[in-house]
Design a protein around this motif. Structure first.
Motif, PDB file in Angstrom:
ATOM      1  N   TYR A 130       0.862  -1.185   0.000  1.00 12.66           N
ATOM      2  CA  TYR A 130       0.000   0.000   0.000  1.00 12.66           C
ATOM      3  C   TYR A 130       0.896   1.232   0.000  1.00 12.66           C
ATOM      4  CZ  TYR A 130      -3.433   3.452   1.536  1.00 12.66           C
ATOM      5  OH  TYR A 130      -4.239   4.555   1.614  1.00 12.66           O
ATOM      6  N   ASN A 134       5.164   3.826   2.524  1.00  7.42           N
ATOM      7  CA  ASN A 134       4.305   2.689   2.212  1.00  7.42           C
ATOM      8  C   ASN A 134       3.992   1.886   3.464  1.00  7.42           C
ATOM      9  OD1 ASN A 134       6.175   0.242   2.409  1.00  7.42           O
ATOM     10  ND2 ASN A 134       7.344   1.547   1.043  1.00  7.42           N
ATOM     11  N   ARG A 167       1.145   5.062   0.533  1.00  9.93           N
ATOM     12  CA  ARG A 167       0.434   6.187   1.130  1.00  9.93           C
ATOM     13  C   ARG A 167       0.742   7.478   0.372  1.00  9.93           C
ATOM     14  NH1 ARG A 167       1.716   7.141   7.055  1.00  9.93           N
ATOM     15  NH2 ARG A 167       0.831   5.068   7.225  1.00  9.93           N
ATOM     16  N   ASN A 188      -2.329   6.711  -1.894  1.00  4.87           N
ATOM     17  CA  ASN A 188      -3.365   5.895  -1.265  1.00  4.87           C
ATOM     18  C   ASN A 188      -3.899   4.792  -2.177  1.00  4.87           C
ATOM     19  OD1 ASN A 188      -3.276   7.416   1.186  1.00  4.87           O
ATOM     20  ND2 ASN A 188      -4.396   9.026   0.128  1.00  4.87           N
ATOM     21  N   LYS A 189      -2.966   3.984  -2.692  1.00  7.00           N
ATOM     22  CA  LYS A 189      -3.319   2.873  -3.571  1.00  7.00           C
ATOM     23  C   LYS A 189      -2.474   1.655  -3.228  1.00  7.00           C
ATOM     24  CE  LYS A 189      -4.581   5.513  -7.690  1.00  7.00           C
ATOM     25  NZ  LYS A 189      -4.267   5.759  -9.085  1.00  7.00           N
ATOM     26  N   ASP A 190      -3.072   0.480  -3.489  1.00  5.72           N
ATOM     27  CA  ASP A 190      -2.335  -0.777  -3.395  1.00  5.72           C
ATOM     28  C   ASP A 190      -1.620  -1.032  -4.710  1.00  5.72           C
ATOM     29  OD1 ASP A 190      -2.967  -1.711  -0.821  1.00  5.72           O
ATOM     30  OD2 ASP A 190      -4.878  -2.542  -1.506  1.00  5.72           O
TER      31      ASP A 190
END
Length: 152
Positions: A74, A141, A76, A100-102
């Motif tokens: 993830y 992350n 951030r 804010n993504k995986d």
């Protein structure tokens, strides 16, 4: 004669150890892990203003952030690190980009943005001397470590 024989035996043993311990590997055998910028594109152009003023230029960027690990990561945020002389001309001071993504394993995400900077009275050569580029990227992350192997 004993000295020559001992020296010969010692050289044979050292040769065998050296040959036995040395392996030439192929680059394909190396598996990289972690996060990596797999590709990057940047460009500079004028900012479209009503008064046709060319004293502000825009630095556009696009980064592919790749996850080479076996687990999802993830992301951030990322923070761009620029050469000091270029950073001093920035109008847009926001160097930290929320993501804010995986990133699934063996995948990548694209991070795009732009920064406006002052070019009052600067020629193209002067702008080049500012060294407008991204020198590195700091990544914040989070990782989740599965404990399934401990569950029964």
């Amino acid at each position: 004669m004993k000295y020559i024989f001992r020296s010969l035996v010692l050289m044979v043993i050292l040769s065998l150890l050296t040959i036995g311990c040395t392996k030439t590997g192929n680059i394909e055998d190396i598996q990289e892990t972690g996060l990596d910028i797999s590709s990057m594109m940047t460009g500079i152009g004028g900012v479209d203003t009503d008064d046709n003023n060319h004293d502000i230029q825009r630095f556009d960027y696009s980064l592919n952030l790749a996850n080479k690990d076996k687990d999802t990561v993830y992301i951030r945020e990322v923070t761009l690190v620029l050469p000091r002389v270029f950073e001093e001309t920035l109008i847009t001071k926001q160097l930290t980009v929320p993501v804010n993504k995986d990133i699934p394993s063996m995948s990548a995400i694209v991070i795009k943005g732009s920064l406006d900077f002052k070019t009052n009275g600067l020629s193209k050569e002067d702008i080049g001397k500012l060294n407008p580029r991204i020198s590195s990227v700091k990544v914040i992350n989070e990782r989740t470590i599965s404990l399934d192997k401990w569950s029964h």
